[in-house]
Motif scaffolding. Structure first.
Motif, PDB file in Angstrom:
ATOM      1  N   PHE A  33      -1.458  -9.516   6.704  1.00  0.00           N
ATOM      2  CA  PHE A  33      -2.419  -9.835   5.656  1.00  0.00           C
ATOM      3  C   PHE A  33      -1.837  -9.077   4.339  1.00  0.00           C
ATOM      4  N   PHE A  34      -1.269  -7.646   4.300  1.00  0.00           N
ATOM      5  CA  PHE A  34      -0.679  -7.155   3.146  1.00  0.00           C
ATOM      6  C   PHE A  34       0.401  -7.962   2.588  1.00  0.00           C
ATOM      7  N   LYS A  35       1.123  -8.586   3.626  1.00  0.00           N
ATOM      8  CA  LYS A  35       2.374  -9.480   2.942  1.00  0.00           C
ATOM      9  C   LYS A  35       1.755 -10.700   1.867  1.00  0.00           C
ATOM     10  N   GLU A  36       0.560 -11.046   2.545  1.00  0.00           N
ATOM     11  CA  GLU A  36      -0.085 -12.318   1.644  1.00  0.00           C
ATOM     12  C   GLU A  36      -0.974 -11.734   0.286  1.00  0.00           C
ATOM     13  N   MET A  37      -1.226 -10.557   0.503  1.00  0.00           N
ATOM     14  CA  MET A  37      -2.096  -9.889  -0.646  1.00  0.00           C
ATOM     15  C   MET A  37      -1.335  -9.676  -1.861  1.00  0.00           C
ATOM     16  N   SER A  38      -2.019  -9.926  -3.343  1.00  0.00           N
ATOM     17  CA  SER A  38      -1.407  -9.399  -4.354  1.00  0.00           C
ATOM     18  C   SER A  38      -1.320  -7.984  -4.611  1.00  0.00           C
ATOM     19  N   ASN A  39      -0.570  -7.493  -5.404  1.00  0.00           N
ATOM     20  CA  ASN A  39      -0.336  -6.076  -5.789  1.00  0.00           C
ATOM     21  C   ASN A  39      -1.888  -5.523  -6.458  1.00  0.00           C
ATOM     22  N   GLU A  40      -2.505  -6.604  -7.192  1.00  0.00           N
ATOM     23  CA  GLU A  40      -3.730  -6.074  -7.600  1.00  0.00           C
ATOM     24  C   GLU A  40      -4.595  -5.772  -6.600  1.00  0.00           C
ATOM     25  N   ASP A  41      -4.511  -6.623  -5.574  1.00  0.00           N
ATOM     26  CA  ASP A  41      -5.505  -6.250  -4.518  1.00  0.00           C
ATOM     27  C   ASP A  41      -5.298  -5.079  -3.453  1.00  0.00           C
ATOM     28  N   ILE A  42      -3.894  -4.916  -3.431  1.00  0.00           N
ATOM     29  CA  ILE A  42      -3.391  -3.839  -2.731  1.00  0.00           C
ATOM     30  C   ILE A  42      -3.902  -2.294  -3.506  1.00  0.00           C
ATOM     31  N   ASN A  43      -3.481  -2.421  -4.846  1.00  0.00           N
ATOM     32  CA  ASN A  43      -4.047  -1.478  -5.610  1.00  0.00           C
ATOM     33  C   ASN A  43      -5.468  -1.054  -5.427  1.00  0.00           C
ATOM     34  N   PHE A  44      -6.213  -2.085  -5.492  1.00  0.00           N
ATOM     35  CA  PHE A  44      -7.947  -1.735  -5.209  1.00  0.00           C
ATOM     36  C   PHE A  44      -7.919  -1.202  -3.841  1.00  0.00           C
ATOM     37  N   LEU A  45      -7.429  -1.477  -2.795  1.00  0.00           N
ATOM     38  CA  LEU A  45      -7.716  -0.903  -1.658  1.00  0.00           C
ATOM     39  C   LEU A  45      -7.060   0.807  -1.881  1.00  0.00           C
ATOM     40  N   ILE A  46      -6.046   0.941  -2.557  1.00  0.00           N
ATOM     41  CA  ILE A  46      -5.442   2.170  -2.592  1.00  0.00           C
ATOM     42  C   ILE A  46      -6.304   3.145  -3.267  1.00  0.00           C
ATOM     43  N   TYR A  47      -7.280   2.538  -4.503  1.00  0.00           N
ATOM     44  CA  TYR A  47      -7.973   2.936  -5.285  1.00  0.00           C
ATOM     45  C   TYR A  47      -9.549   3.149  -4.216  1.00  0.00           C
ATOM     46  N   CYS A  48      -9.765   2.568  -3.666  1.00  0.00           N
ATOM     47  CA  CYS A  48     -11.116   3.026  -2.395  1.00  0.00           C
ATOM     48  C   CYS A  48     -10.559   3.958  -1.421  1.00  0.00           C
ATOM     49  N   MET A  49      -9.348   4.076  -1.151  1.00  0.00           N
ATOM     50  CA  MET A  49      -8.923   4.803  -0.064  1.00  0.00           C
ATOM     51  C   MET A  49      -9.388   6.440  -0.589  1.00  0.00           C
ATOM     52  N   ASP A  50      -9.774   7.108   0.198  1.00  0.00           N
ATOM     53  CA  ASP A  50     -10.382   8.481   0.057  1.00  0.00           C
ATOM     54  C   ASP A  50      -9.293   9.626   0.334  1.00  0.00           C
ATOM     55  N   ASN A  51      -8.201   9.152   1.088  1.00  0.00           N
ATOM     56  CA  ASN A  51      -7.540  10.148   1.356  1.00  0.00           C
ATOM     57  C   ASN A  51      -5.856   9.983   1.018  1.00  0.00           C
ATOM     58  N   ILE A  52      -5.146  10.918   0.662  1.00  0.00           N
ATOM     59  CA  ILE A  52      -3.821  10.754   0.068  1.00  0.00           C
ATOM     60  C   ILE A  52      -2.988  10.050   1.104  1.00  0.00           C
ATOM     61  N   SER A  59       0.232   1.999  -0.203  1.00  0.00           N
ATOM     62  CA  SER A  59       1.367   1.823  -1.433  1.00  0.00           C
ATOM     63  C   SER A  59       2.626   1.496  -0.910  1.00  0.00           C
ATOM     64  N   LYS A  60       2.758   1.457   0.306  1.00  0.00           N
ATOM     65  CA  LYS A  60       4.290   1.150   1.037  1.00  0.00           C
ATOM     66  C   LYS A  60       4.242  -0.567   0.930  1.00  0.00           C
ATOM     67  N   TYR A  61       3.056  -1.200   1.047  1.00  0.00           N
ATOM     68  CA  TYR A  61       2.811  -2.717   0.888  1.00  0.00           C
ATOM     69  C   TYR A  61       3.218  -3.362  -0.451  1.00  0.00           C
ATOM     70  N   LEU A  62       3.142  -2.606  -1.519  1.00  0.00           N
ATOM     71  CA  LEU A  62       3.395  -3.098  -2.737  1.00  0.00           C
ATOM     72  C   LEU A  62       4.663  -3.704  -2.964  1.00  0.00           C
ATOM     73  N   LYS A  63       4.447  -4.874  -3.565  1.00  0.00           N
ATOM     74  CA  LYS A  63       5.619  -5.687  -3.966  1.00  0.00           C
ATOM     75  C   LYS A  63       6.345  -5.188  -5.257  1.00  0.00           C
ATOM     76  N   LYS A  64       7.555  -5.161  -5.218  1.00  0.00           N
ATOM     77  CA  LYS A  64       8.333  -5.041  -6.489  1.00  0.00           C
ATOM     78  C   LYS A  64       8.251  -6.093  -7.325  1.00  0.00           C
ATOM     79  N   GLU A  65       8.022  -5.598  -8.477  1.00  0.00           N
ATOM     80  CA  GLU A  65       8.038  -6.793  -9.680  1.00  0.00           C
ATOM     81  C   GLU A  65       9.355  -6.989  -9.987  1.00  0.00           C
ATOM     82  N   LYS A  66       9.458  -8.456 -10.403  1.00  0.00           N
ATOM     83  CA  LYS A  66      10.499  -8.933 -10.757  1.00  0.00           C
ATOM     84  C   LYS A  66      10.862  -8.616 -12.039  1.00  0.00           C
TER      85      LYS A  66
END
Length: 70
Positions: A33-52, A59-66
């Protein structure tokens, strides 16, 4: 650390989002599912996460920007 009123107000909602995501997708399903998600959605989940550790794991699933060739 003492939370502000806004942080207290949104804390439960943010944890509900993470719990809902983790219950819906486990193990390999989550990785796929992470592979299909946009960076925007992954960043939202990172924001919601309560621990480092969770933030780092997601954050390891963020895609590199071209890079633009301009």
């Amino acid at each position: 650390m003492k939370l502000s009123k806004l942080q207290e107000f949104t804390e439960k909602e943010r944890m509900d989002i993470i719990l809902k995501f983790q219950e819906a997708f486990s193990g390999e399903e989550r990785v796929e599912f992470f592979k299909e998600m946009s960076n925007e959605d992954i960043n939202f989940l990172i924001y919601c996460m309560d621990n480092i550790h969770g933030k780092i794991a997601y954050s390891k699933y963020l895609k590199k920007e071209k890079e633009s060739l301009q």
